[in-house]
Design a protein around this motif. Structure first.
Motif, PDB file in Angstrom:
ATOM      1  N   MET A   1     -25.909  18.265   9.309  1.00 41.43           N
ATOM      2  CA  MET A   1     -25.263  18.257  10.337  1.00 41.43           C
ATOM      3  C   MET A   1     -25.023  19.399  10.934  1.00 41.43           C
ATOM      4  SD  MET A   1     -24.847  15.174  10.145  1.00 41.43           S
ATOM      5  CE  MET A   1     -23.661  15.004  11.601  1.00 41.43           C
ATOM      6  N   GLU A   2     -25.221  20.770  10.303  1.00 43.30           N
ATOM      7  CA  GLU A   2     -25.006  21.982  10.997  1.00 43.30           C
ATOM      8  C   GLU A   2     -26.238  22.003  11.955  1.00 43.30           C
ATOM      9  OE1 GLU A   2     -23.184  25.369   8.595  1.00 43.30           O
ATOM     10  OE2 GLU A   2     -24.218  24.304   7.182  1.00 43.30           O
ATOM     11  N   MET A   3     -27.419  21.916  11.151  1.00 42.04           N
ATOM     12  CA  MET A   3     -28.641  21.750  11.915  1.00 42.04           C
ATOM     13  C   MET A   3     -28.812  21.118  13.173  1.00 42.04           C
ATOM     14  SD  MET A   3     -32.496  20.815  10.828  1.00 42.04           S
ATOM     15  CE  MET A   3     -33.481  20.453  11.893  1.00 42.04           C
ATOM     16  N   LEU A   4     -28.099  19.658  12.967  1.00 46.07           N
ATOM     17  CA  LEU A   4     -28.335  18.796  14.117  1.00 46.07           C
ATOM     18  C   LEU A   4     -27.436  19.299  15.329  1.00 46.07           C
ATOM     19  CD1 LEU A   4     -28.631  15.581  12.077  1.00 46.07           C
ATOM     20  CD2 LEU A   4     -30.163  16.492  13.586  1.00 46.07           C
ATOM     21  N   ASP A   5     -26.254  19.759  14.593  1.00 44.51           N
ATOM     22  CA  ASP A   5     -25.114  20.246  15.747  1.00 44.51           C
ATOM     23  C   ASP A   5     -25.730  21.480  16.577  1.00 44.51           C
ATOM     24  OD1 ASP A   5     -23.230  18.577  14.907  1.00 44.51           O
ATOM     25  OD2 ASP A   5     -22.316  20.091  13.751  1.00 44.51           O
ATOM     26  N   TYR A   6     -26.509  22.325  15.948  1.00 49.84           N
ATOM     27  CA  TYR A   6     -27.474  23.340  16.634  1.00 49.84           C
ATOM     28  C   TYR A   6     -28.425  22.775  17.445  1.00 49.84           C
ATOM     29  CZ  TYR A   6     -30.096  27.473  17.621  1.00 49.84           C
ATOM     30  OH  TYR A   6     -30.844  28.457  18.378  1.00 49.84           O
TER      31      TYR A   6
ATOM     32  N   ALA B   1     -33.296  11.854  16.198  1.00 53.48           N
ATOM     33  CA  ALA B   1     -32.881  12.187  14.732  1.00 53.48           C
ATOM     34  C   ALA B   1     -32.600  11.038  13.965  1.00 53.48           C
ATOM     35  CB  ALA B   1     -31.884  13.302  14.552  1.00 53.48           C
ATOM     36  N   VAL B   2     -33.298  10.737  12.888  1.00 49.08           N
ATOM     37  CA  VAL B   2     -32.494   9.804  11.851  1.00 49.08           C
ATOM     38  C   VAL B   2     -32.113  10.508  10.594  1.00 49.08           C
ATOM     39  CG1 VAL B   2     -33.296   7.749  10.582  1.00 49.08           C
ATOM     40  CG2 VAL B   2     -34.161   8.008  12.574  1.00 49.08           C
TER      41      VAL B   2
ATOM     42  N   ASP C   1     -19.352   7.553   3.401  1.00 51.73           N
ATOM     43  CA  ASP C   1     -17.907   7.692   4.324  1.00 51.73           C
ATOM     44  C   ASP C   1     -18.316   6.923   5.670  1.00 51.73           C
ATOM     45  OD1 ASP C   1     -16.126   8.376   6.289  1.00 51.73           O
ATOM     46  OD2 ASP C   1     -15.857  10.100   4.852  1.00 51.73           O
ATOM     47  N   GLU C   2     -17.744   5.664   5.655  1.00 49.02           N
ATOM     48  CA  GLU C   2     -18.082   4.898   6.900  1.00 49.02           C
ATOM     49  C   GLU C   2     -17.723   5.762   8.215  1.00 49.02           C
ATOM     50  OE1 GLU C   2     -19.678   2.242   7.291  1.00 49.02           O
ATOM     51  OE2 GLU C   2     -19.989   2.318   5.146  1.00 49.02           O
ATOM     52  N   LYS C   3     -16.779   6.503   8.218  1.00 52.54           N
ATOM     53  CA  LYS C   3     -16.083   7.215   9.408  1.00 52.54           C
ATOM     54  C   LYS C   3     -17.236   8.194   9.864  1.00 52.54           C
ATOM     55  CE  LYS C   3     -11.223   6.715   9.118  1.00 52.54           C
ATOM     56  NZ  LYS C   3     -10.220   7.310   8.773  1.00 52.54           N
ATOM     57  N   ARG C   4     -18.125   8.892   8.816  1.00 55.38           N
ATOM     58  CA  ARG C   4     -18.971   9.879   9.104  1.00 55.38           C
ATOM     59  C   ARG C   4     -20.378   9.240   9.569  1.00 55.38           C
ATOM     60  NH1 ARG C   4     -20.642  15.047   5.328  1.00 55.38           N
ATOM     61  NH2 ARG C   4     -21.330  16.368   7.211  1.00 55.38           N
ATOM     62  N   ILE C   5     -20.739   8.082   8.849  1.00 57.18           N
ATOM     63  CA  ILE C   5     -21.738   7.333   9.383  1.00 57.18           C
ATOM     64  C   ILE C   5     -21.568   6.934  10.735  1.00 57.18           C
ATOM     65  CG2 ILE C   5     -23.099   5.248   8.890  1.00 57.18           C
ATOM     66  CD1 ILE C   5     -22.440   5.752   6.010  1.00 57.18           C
ATOM     67  N   ASP C   6     -20.428   6.297  11.123  1.00 59.70           N
ATOM     68  CA  ASP C   6     -20.073   5.892  12.282  1.00 59.70           C
ATOM     69  C   ASP C   6     -20.282   7.096  13.558  1.00 59.70           C
ATOM     70  OD1 ASP C   6     -19.024   4.004  14.353  1.00 59.70           O
ATOM     71  OD2 ASP C   6     -17.329   5.097  14.506  1.00 59.70           O
ATOM     72  N   ALA C   7     -19.747   8.284  13.193  1.00 61.70           N
ATOM     73  CA  ALA C   7     -19.867   9.485  13.999  1.00 61.70           C
ATOM     74  C   ALA C   7     -21.419   9.708  14.234  1.00 61.70           C
ATOM     75  CB  ALA C   7     -19.019  10.711  13.454  1.00 61.70           C
TER      76      ALA C   7
ATOM     77  N   ARG D   1     -23.406   9.476  17.868  1.00 60.19           N
ATOM     78  CA  ARG D   1     -24.050  10.600  18.548  1.00 60.19           C
ATOM     79  C   ARG D   1     -25.537  10.149  19.008  1.00 60.19           C
ATOM     80  NH1 ARG D   1     -23.554  15.959  14.981  1.00 60.19           N
ATOM     81  NH2 ARG D   1     -25.185  16.552  16.470  1.00 60.19           N
ATOM     82  N   GLY D   2     -25.801   9.070  18.645  1.00 61.11           N
ATOM     83  CA  GLY D   2     -27.105   8.508  19.087  1.00 61.11           C
ATOM     84  C   GLY D   2     -28.317   8.499  17.991  1.00 61.11           C
ATOM     85  N   MET D   3     -27.761   8.912  16.809  1.00 64.13           N
ATOM     86  CA  MET D   3     -28.793   9.387  15.687  1.00 64.13           C
ATOM     87  C   MET D   3     -29.224   7.992  14.795  1.00 64.13           C
ATOM     88  SD  MET D   3     -27.826  12.852  14.430  1.00 64.13           S
ATOM     89  CE  MET D   3     -26.358  13.535  15.257  1.00 64.13           C
TER      90      MET D   3
END
Length: 125
Positions: A65-70, A82-83, A90-96, A100-102
């Motif tokens: 996630m740090e890499m994808l944020d950068y 990205a996939v 965690d459903e909330k994290r997967i939903d986020a 983000r379009g990943m």
């Protein structure tokens, strides 16, 4: 058109599985690059022409996630699809991630599921 793929995954066995899945798929895959953490993944993005990233979340040094944020904050990399391939539950994290379009593929995945997620990211409507 061949698509160059960057696999960012700390587990060497999973990298082999992902690479084999890509090479045996019906997808038009060009070069496959591999990185064992997000920091090396970013270095490879700077070095190679990448059309798609397959990224694990949980890795040492720099997580996915740090890499994808950068990457999403960098104009040079933000349009690379990205996939996320992860054990994340965690459903909330997967939903986020999805918002983000990943794409998201849960480990243990089927070849068909991974191919479908990749197709959605590399085939533009």
């Amino acid at each position: 058109m061949k698509h160059n793929v960057l696999i960012v995954e700390d587990d060497p066995t999973m990298r082999v599985i992902l690479k084999r899945t890509l090479t045996e798929s019906n997808l038009d895959i060009g070069e496959i690059y591999e990185a064992e953490n997000g920091k090396i993944g970013l270095e490879m993005l700077r070095q190679y022409d990448v059309d798609l990233m397959l990224v694990d979340i949980y890795m040492p040094v720099m997580d996915g996630m740090e890499m994808l944020d950068y990457a999403s904050d960098n104009p040079k990399f933000r349009d690379i699809p990205a996939v996320v391939v992860s054990t994340e539950n965690d459903e909330k994290r997967i939903d986020a991630i999805l918002r983000r379009g990943m794409g998201f593929v849960h480990k243990e995945f089927t070849t068909t599921l991974l191919e479908d997620q990749i197709r959605k990211k590399i085939i533009k409507d």
